[in-house]
Design a protein around this motif. Sequence first.
Motif, PDB file in Angstrom:
ATOM      1  N   TYR A 112      -1.606   4.130 -13.367  1.00 12.02           N
ATOM      2  CA  TYR A 112      -1.199   5.834 -13.633  1.00 12.02           C
ATOM      3  C   TYR A 112      -0.179   5.842 -14.748  1.00 12.02           C
ATOM      4  CZ  TYR A 112      -4.151   7.146 -10.060  1.00 12.02           C
ATOM      5  OH  TYR A 112      -5.347   7.539  -9.153  1.00 12.02           O
ATOM      6  N   ALA A 113       0.605   4.646 -14.944  1.00 12.46           N
ATOM      7  CA  ALA A 113       1.636   4.602 -15.930  1.00 12.46           C
ATOM      8  C   ALA A 113       0.756   4.759 -17.353  1.00 12.46           C
ATOM      9  CB  ALA A 113       2.552   3.177 -15.889  1.00 12.46           C
ATOM     10  N   GLY A 114      -0.218   3.826 -17.299  1.00 10.51           N
ATOM     11  CA  GLY A 114      -1.004   3.960 -18.438  1.00 10.51           C
ATOM     12  C   GLY A 114      -1.581   5.348 -18.839  1.00 10.51           C
ATOM     13  N   SER A 115      -1.941   6.188 -17.790  1.00 11.61           N
ATOM     14  CA  SER A 115      -2.361   7.531 -17.800  1.00 11.61           C
ATOM     15  C   SER A 115      -1.122   8.424 -18.309  1.00 11.61           C
ATOM     16  CB  SER A 115      -2.980   7.906 -16.338  1.00 11.61           C
ATOM     17  OG  SER A 115      -3.328   9.179 -16.649  1.00 11.61           O
ATOM     18  N   TYR A 116      -0.005   8.208 -17.594  1.00 12.69           N
ATOM     19  CA  TYR A 116       0.996   9.227 -17.945  1.00 12.69           C
ATOM     20  C   TYR A 116       1.546   8.957 -19.576  1.00 12.69           C
ATOM     21  CZ  TYR A 116       5.979  10.839 -18.952  1.00 12.69           C
ATOM     22  OH  TYR A 116       6.833  11.199 -19.305  1.00 12.69           O
ATOM     23  N   ASN A 124       0.887  -1.191   0.167  1.00 10.86           N
ATOM     24  CA  ASN A 124      -0.045  -0.013  -0.074  1.00 10.86           C
ATOM     25  C   ASN A 124       1.008   1.302  -0.044  1.00 10.86           C
ATOM     26  OD1 ASN A 124      -2.641  -1.146  -0.223  1.00 10.86           O
ATOM     27  ND2 ASN A 124      -2.855  -1.218   2.155  1.00 10.86           N
ATOM     28  N   SER A 125       1.910   1.209   0.692  1.00  8.41           N
ATOM     29  CA  SER A 125       2.790   2.443   1.040  1.00  8.41           C
ATOM     30  C   SER A 125       3.573   2.649  -0.411  1.00  8.41           C
ATOM     31  CB  SER A 125       3.840   2.332   2.155  1.00  8.41           C
ATOM     32  OG  SER A 125       4.787   1.369   1.655  1.00  8.41           O
ATOM     33  N   TYR A 126       3.928   1.692  -1.166  1.00  9.13           N
ATOM     34  CA  TYR A 126       4.434   1.888  -2.374  1.00  9.13           C
ATOM     35  C   TYR A 126       3.536   2.647  -3.404  1.00  9.13           C
ATOM     36  CZ  TYR A 126       8.726  -0.835  -1.461  1.00  9.13           C
ATOM     37  OH  TYR A 126       9.948  -1.346  -1.235  1.00  9.13           O
ATOM     38  N   LYS A 127       2.308   2.455  -3.220  1.00  8.95           N
ATOM     39  CA  LYS A 127       1.175   3.001  -4.427  1.00  8.95           C
ATOM     40  C   LYS A 127       1.267   4.445  -4.428  1.00  8.95           C
ATOM     41  CE  LYS A 127      -1.885  -1.017  -3.769  1.00  8.95           C
ATOM     42  NZ  LYS A 127      -3.375  -1.220  -3.087  1.00  8.95           N
ATOM     43  N   THR A 128       2.010   5.301  -3.130  1.00  6.70           N
ATOM     44  CA  THR A 128       1.961   6.587  -2.993  1.00  6.70           C
ATOM     45  C   THR A 128       2.894   7.150  -4.463  1.00  6.70           C
ATOM     46  OG1 THR A 128       3.591   6.827  -1.748  1.00  6.70           O
ATOM     47  CG2 THR A 128       1.331   6.758  -0.820  1.00  6.70           C
ATOM     48  N   SER A 129       3.636   6.552  -5.000  1.00  2.00           N
ATOM     49  CA  SER A 129       4.397   7.027  -6.025  1.00  2.00           C
ATOM     50  C   SER A 129       3.869   7.178  -7.352  1.00  2.00           C
ATOM     51  CB  SER A 129       5.713   6.166  -6.417  1.00  2.00           C
ATOM     52  OG  SER A 129       6.467   6.079  -5.223  1.00  2.00           O
ATOM     53  N   ALA A 130       2.812   6.014  -7.576  1.00  7.29           N
ATOM     54  CA  ALA A 130       1.925   6.269  -8.718  1.00  7.29           C
ATOM     55  C   ALA A 130       0.774   7.370  -8.544  1.00  7.29           C
ATOM     56  CB  ALA A 130       1.181   4.724  -8.924  1.00  7.29           C
ATOM     57  N   LEU A 174      -0.849  -3.555  -6.229  1.00  5.61           N
ATOM     58  CA  LEU A 174       0.255  -2.364  -6.586  1.00  5.61           C
ATOM     59  C   LEU A 174       0.473  -2.557  -8.073  1.00  5.61           C
ATOM     60  CD1 LEU A 174       2.541  -0.686  -5.603  1.00  5.61           C
ATOM     61  CD2 LEU A 174       4.099  -2.800  -5.387  1.00  5.61           C
ATOM     62  N   LYS A 175       0.381  -3.523  -8.653  1.00  6.78           N
ATOM     63  CA  LYS A 175       0.656  -3.826 -10.140  1.00  6.78           C
ATOM     64  C   LYS A 175      -0.586  -2.892 -10.706  1.00  6.78           C
ATOM     65  CE  LYS A 175       1.781  -7.301 -13.655  1.00  6.78           C
ATOM     66  NZ  LYS A 175       3.254  -6.844 -13.458  1.00  6.78           N
ATOM     67  N   GLU A 211       7.290  -1.410  -8.094  1.00  4.33           N
ATOM     68  CA  GLU A 211       6.053  -2.442  -8.365  1.00  4.33           C
ATOM     69  C   GLU A 211       6.995  -3.667  -8.685  1.00  4.33           C
ATOM     70  OE1 GLU A 211       4.497  -5.519 -10.610  1.00  4.33           O
ATOM     71  OE2 GLU A 211       5.546  -3.921 -12.151  1.00  4.33           O
ATOM     72  N   LYS A 212       8.201  -3.675  -8.888  1.00 11.59           N
ATOM     73  CA  LYS A 212       9.225  -4.843  -9.179  1.00 11.59           C
ATOM     74  C   LYS A 212       9.514  -5.303  -7.714  1.00 11.59           C
ATOM     75  CE  LYS A 212      10.788  -3.195 -13.710  1.00 11.59           C
ATOM     76  NZ  LYS A 212      11.918  -2.654 -14.311  1.00 11.59           N
ATOM     77  N   LYS A 213       9.479  -4.452  -6.540  1.00  9.81           N
ATOM     78  CA  LYS A 213       9.936  -4.991  -5.458  1.00  9.81           C
ATOM     79  C   LYS A 213       8.974  -5.996  -4.699  1.00  9.81           C
ATOM     80  CE  LYS A 213      12.361  -0.692  -4.785  1.00  9.81           C
ATOM     81  NZ  LYS A 213      12.643   0.726  -4.068  1.00  9.81           N
ATOM     82  N   ALA A 214       7.694  -6.068  -5.040  1.00  8.78           N
ATOM     83  CA  ALA A 214       6.907  -6.935  -4.394  1.00  8.78           C
ATOM     84  C   ALA A 214       5.957  -7.562  -5.355  1.00  8.78           C
ATOM     85  CB  ALA A 214       6.188  -5.721  -3.491  1.00  8.78           C
TER      86      ALA A 214
END
Length: 342
Positions: A240-244, A193-199, A233-234, A225-228
């Motif tokens: 958001y990667a798609g949105s960017y 959950n904490s990793y999601k804040t970057s996206a 998370l994926k 996303e590769k860390k877990a």
Amino acid sequence: MMKKLPVLFFLISSFFFSQRTEEDLKNVLFDIDFSAAGPGEIEKIDSLIKVCKKDSYNDCVALGYLKIANIYDKMNDTKKSFYYINKVEKENLINSDTDFEVIFYLHMQKSFLYRKLGERVASFKQLDEIYDEVMTTGNAYFIYLINRQYADKYVDTSKELSLKYSKTAYKFSKIYRENKDKRYRIDKNRLCNSYKTSAYLGGAYINVNKLNSAKIYIDEAIQNEKKADDIGLKYITSLYAGSYFRAVKNVEQAQHYLWIAKNIAKNYYKSENYQIAVGDELNALYKSIGQKDSIGYYSKWLVDIEAVNREQNQTLNDTVDWQSELENNDRKKQKDSSLSRQ
């Protein structure tokens, strides 16, 4: 044979957990993977709740109900999600001794539910009631989660405020992960959950058209996303990667990430908000390149999703409105009683 499995799990759980503290049992509960959770995980949690009830561990029971509610929401069964949220208060599990963690998650879950039902005022009232208290706890996990929700609160009305709260959420999610002085328990669910804040922060920068800044956090999200190994998370990273990539007109990459998000939503996240988010992005992508067949497909997909959920939620809306009226009446009575004693 299948019907006997929950009973067998309960008997085994009772044996192994009989000497555990409430904190131990809560940790077992938090360790149950949420992202891929379904009926099997609900049965495990239900069995764990029985063990907690036997030892009068009310906080553990309440958190169990809320986790089940969250899973049902992910499965797009809003009625059952509300049922389990309501059980927390119906069974009088909230009192002066209740841990703030339970109160925090209860408000968060009710906020999610009200927002899904279109009750935006009621949704954000749940957050407003605990925001100041959360900020004074100094608990980085709680602080980043509620600021993440405040970012959503303002996404339609003030993109700058949404960005501000996204930055705060990002800052405290890093503090949580750094875990100085070993203050926090770092489990897979909370870590992911904490990793999601970057996206999310990348998305907030996209919304204010600061694409250079967005790229920094989207790139970071892709690396995180590769860390877990976590479906949730994926999904968030891919969305958001798609949105960017749509924003910078890289159609191939946008399509690649949005299809990943779509497949995850289709198989794991049936909830309306997950489906609509990726459907909106795909629809916008194909509109930008004039693919009429795809535009028609995703437009119909979005209409169908909204129709199904509108029908499902209509009856529940009446129940929620009734519940909100009861809560407001209770608050008024408590206020009047307090004034009469002064």
